[in-house]
Design an enzyme around this catalytic site. Structure first.
Site, PDB file in Angstrom:
ATOM      1  N   HIS A  72      53.285  92.332  19.378  1.00 41.16           N
ATOM      2  CA  HIS A  72      53.027  90.884  19.411  1.00 41.16           C
ATOM      3  C   HIS A  72      52.704  90.352  18.018  1.00 41.16           C
ATOM      4  CE1 HIS A  72      51.418  87.039  20.360  1.00 41.16           C
ATOM      5  NE2 HIS A  72      50.150  87.391  20.464  1.00 41.16           N
ATOM      6  N   CYS A  94      49.313  81.946  18.946  1.00 42.18           N
ATOM      7  CA  CYS A  94      50.364  82.728  19.618  1.00 42.18           C
ATOM      8  C   CYS A  94      51.374  81.828  20.308  1.00 42.18           C
ATOM      9  CB  CYS A  94      49.728  83.689  20.606  1.00 42.18           C
ATOM     10  SG  CYS A  94      48.402  84.622  19.829  1.00 42.18           S
ATOM     11  N   CYS A 105      49.670  82.297  26.265  1.00 39.94           N
ATOM     12  CA  CYS A 105      48.299  81.922  25.929  1.00 39.94           C
ATOM     13  C   CYS A 105      48.114  82.032  24.416  1.00 39.94           C
ATOM     14  CB  CYS A 105      47.313  82.835  26.642  1.00 39.94           C
ATOM     15  SG  CYS A 105      47.614  84.584  26.314  1.00 39.94           S
TER      16      CYS A 105
END
Lengths: 429, 284
Positions: free
Chosen positions: A386, A91, A416
């Site tokens: 996301h 990510c 994160c």
């Protein structure tokens, strides 16, 4: 040594994010990344322009997409003489891509570059299971027809069950949500606080759309003009009705606080951001929204250590602050990626904890709390969705434009990532 | 103890057949001989297969549990002999302690020696230790293993002696790993180890031997735990594991680990917190 120049965030383009197996179910990573790039080209008049570099990546990637970014550039309106490379930091990919481009600009190696990220969980690579793969590879290695036949004789019906990629940590066998649930329980992050943060994310994103904030950051794709995960009428009451979906492994079910509402959904989408030297922007009469000042990465041992999977940014930020002589309160805006509402709240709780800051960070005093009114002011991943690698390339321009509209200021980005990693950066104007 | 050098590794399928067919006459004393294999060469493909099943990485060094693959056929040869005092079918692996001075390499011409000792009474039967050594020719063995096997209802003349203290891992209450153990892990481990004991590959056979159903090989569990500690258990180490309860397959298993001042503690437990395996890693 002369201090290097700072890379400017000039602008951006992304496509709206779509919930998995919905609007973008038939679009590939390459389709989406190319669409995002072409929108950027159109917005900034970059047709046939040679960029110093385009750097992007995807987390879930087909093996045929080994040169994903290069293929996207070749299919875009950018000059085919634009070099590229792919990065993958889970990510953190999109933000890391922006940092890499910025560093080359800072060193004078390139004048302009595009950072990006894309992910699809709809068009995900499905692998044949290991048994079948071994049989097929053995057949492929065989030098004679008889050898091929012998290898293929090892085929069994059970081998036809495919392997579908799962959002699991390979070394722990736990889903990211299960890891986050452990962290949430450890920090005592309450359900209501998570639902409040979630509702605010939806409300902030909806307000930003209404204000036209994304008009010059987005181009429509496959019928979508805004992120279709957005629920502008989201409230704590509605979110409170959802049942928990993630449980801390080996823990008490009563500790479960994480729902499909206060966790990000699987999402498809792509985002790009244009970075350049001030000179390059000035020559073209383009604005400088903000500069990327500095960045830091960190990693934690979530496998055998006792740190949470998504807690690395809690370690990266204090190192970044110290290097830049700043405190946690010296920011006008904070963009903390909402992997889960509980992740944001656990990170903030860690920075407020004297014990954590002393024992884990080696600090005499805690970093302290932040003004929550400065956090994710235009919404974040809980509302927008996301698509793993795209998120960083969504956040950088969102924050840069927020600072620019504010008439200047300083912002902190914290993301994160799977594998116990974290990527953080400072933008300033 | 005299040494008998075998020409080749015994085939385990045949030994299990012999074990099932042979009437249990059974002597009262352990065989006074060491079985030996010399010039054992390692097939890199077999090591890769083993690594894939157990979760080790494929490389030039043998996984610490791999030499057991070389010793086990010799153990079975000893234990399926008509004169062996305990019946091989239904034997339960209670404990395995491996001490390794340094890792063995793929390509080393190895010597494998196995003998049996310490036949003693157990509160519910009898137990015996199978001691294995693996090393290079003309030097001290660098890999030592002691496997304790138990047979319910069997008798031994010697009274149970005080066993060396069992591993006593201290781990927290949060698992560090959640394993989905597939139902075919017994079959897959049998394929790479040759250990085709029916309790691991067939549910009915497992019940016939008093198991709740198909169970994973204890040495697979141990290997899998050590693979999970990859990169943290290098050098000269002793890995001591007790197999507390069978791990039924398919199932979920929960791994708990903790660093100690000079090694690692680990426990593999069921969802309800029942211990399957307790393990310690300490400097040798």
């Amino acid at each position: 040594m002369a201090s290097p120049r700072r890379a400017a965030v000039v602008g951006a383009n992304r496509i709206p994010f779509a919930r998995s197996n919905g609007a973008y179910a038939r679009a590939s990573n390459q389709d989406m990344l190319t669409a995002a790039l072409d929108g950027l080209v159109a917005r900034f008049g970059l047709t046939e322009e040679r960029m110093g570099e385009v750097v992007a990546g995807a987390v879930l990637k087909h093996s045929r997409d080994f040169n994903l970014t290069r293929e996207a550039v070749l299919g875009s309106r950018l000059s085919a003489a634009t070099p590229t490379y792919d990065v993958q930091q889970a990510c953190g990919t999109g933000l890391e891509a922006a940092i890499l481009i910025s560093n080359k600009i800072a060193l004078g190696q390139i004048e302009v570059g595009i950072a990006g990220g894309v992910d699809t969980t709809s068009d995900a690579p499905i692998a044949v299971n290991d048994d079948l793969r071994e049989v097929l590879l053995e057949a492929n290695r065989a030098k004679s027809t008889a050898g091929v036949v012998k290898a293929l004789a090892g085929l069994r019906p059970g081998q036809l069950v495919p392997e579908i990629p799962a959002n699991r940590e390979p070394r722990t066998g736990m889903a990211m949500g299960e890891h986050a649930a452990i962290t949430a329980a450890h920090w005592g992050i309450e359900r209501t606080a998570q639902d409040e943060l979630t509702a605010l994310s939806h409300q902030n994103l909806a307000k930003a759309y209404d204000a036209g904030f994304f008009d010059d950051l987005m181009t429509p794709f496959l019928g979508l003009t805004k992120d279709n995960n957005l629920r502008g009428d989201s409230t704590v009451e509605k979110l409170g009705k959802l049942k928990p979906v993630f449980f801390p492994a080996g823990g008490d079910k009563a500790e479960a606080t994480m729902t499909a509402g206060n966790s990000t959904p699987l999402t498809d989408g792509a985002a790009t951001v244009l970075l350049a030297s001030d000179e390059w922007a000035a020559e073209r009469g383009l604005p400088v929204l903000a500069h990327l000042v500095d960045a830091e990465t960190a990693a934690v041992d979530y496998v055998h250590g006792d740190e949470g999977l998504l807690m690395a940014p809690a370690y990266a930020v204090p190192r970044l602050l110290e290097r830049n002589g700043l405190t946690l309160q010296d920011f006008d805006f904070y963009e903390i990626h909402e992997a889960f509402a509980s992740t944001v709240l656990a990170t903030l709780a860690a920075w407020e904890s004297p014990q954590f800051c002393k024992e884990r960070l080696g600090l005499d005093a805690p970093l302290g709390s932040i003004d929550r009114g400065k956090l994710n002011v235009h919404g974040s991943s809980l509302a927008a969705g996301h698509p793993f690698a795209a998120t960083g390339a969504r956040i950088v321009p969102t924050l840069a434009k927020t600072i620019h509209e504010n008439g200047g200021g300083r912002g902190l980005i914290s993301i994160c990532a799977a594998g116990g990693q974290g990527v953080v950066a400072i933008l300033e104007a | 103890m005299p040494t008998e050098t075998l020409d080749s590794a015994p085939t385990l399928g045949a030994l299990y057949g012999r074990a099932l067919l042979t009437a249990r006459s059974g002597g009262h004393t352990l065989p006074d001989r060491t079985l030996e294999l010399v010039n054992v060469t390692i097939d890199p493909d077999a090591v890769a297969d083993y690594a894939h099943v157990c979760g080790f990485r494929v490389g030039g060094e043998l996984p610490i549990t791999y030499p057991h693959m070389l010793a086990f056929p010799l153990q079975m040869r000893l234990m399926t002999d008509r004169e062996f005092p305990l019946p091989a079918p239904g034997m339960v692996h209670l404990r395995n302690v491996i001490t390794q001075q340094r890792p063995l390499a793929v390509g080393d011409p190895l010597v494998v020696r196995v003998h049996a000792e310490r036949l003693v009474a157990h509160p519910k039967g009898a137990q015996v230790d199978l001691v294995s050594e693996v090393g290079l020719p003309d030097e001290e063995a660098v890999w030592h293993s002691r496997s304790t096997y138990f047979v319910r209802g069997a008798k031994a003349e010697e009274a149970a002696e005080a066993a060396p203290p069992e591993p006593d891992p201290h781990v927290g209450d949060r698992p560090h790993g959640v394993w989905t153990v597939p139902g075919d892990i017994g079959r897959r481990y049998a394929a790479v180890s040759g250990d085709v004991n029916p309790i691991h590959v067939n549910g009915l056979a497992a019940k016939a031997f008093g198991m709740p159903g198909m169970i994973a090989h204890g040495m697979w569990s141990k290997a899998r735990v050590l693979a999970a500690l990859a990169g943290r258990t290098d050098g000269a180490v002793t890995v001591d594991a007790v197999f507390r309860s069978p791990l039924r397959i398919p199932s979920k298993a929960f791994l708990y680990t903790a660093a100690t001042k000079d090694g690692w503690d680990a426990a593999l437990r069921s969802k309800k917190g029942k211990d399957h395996l307790l393990l310690t890693v300490r400097p040798a």
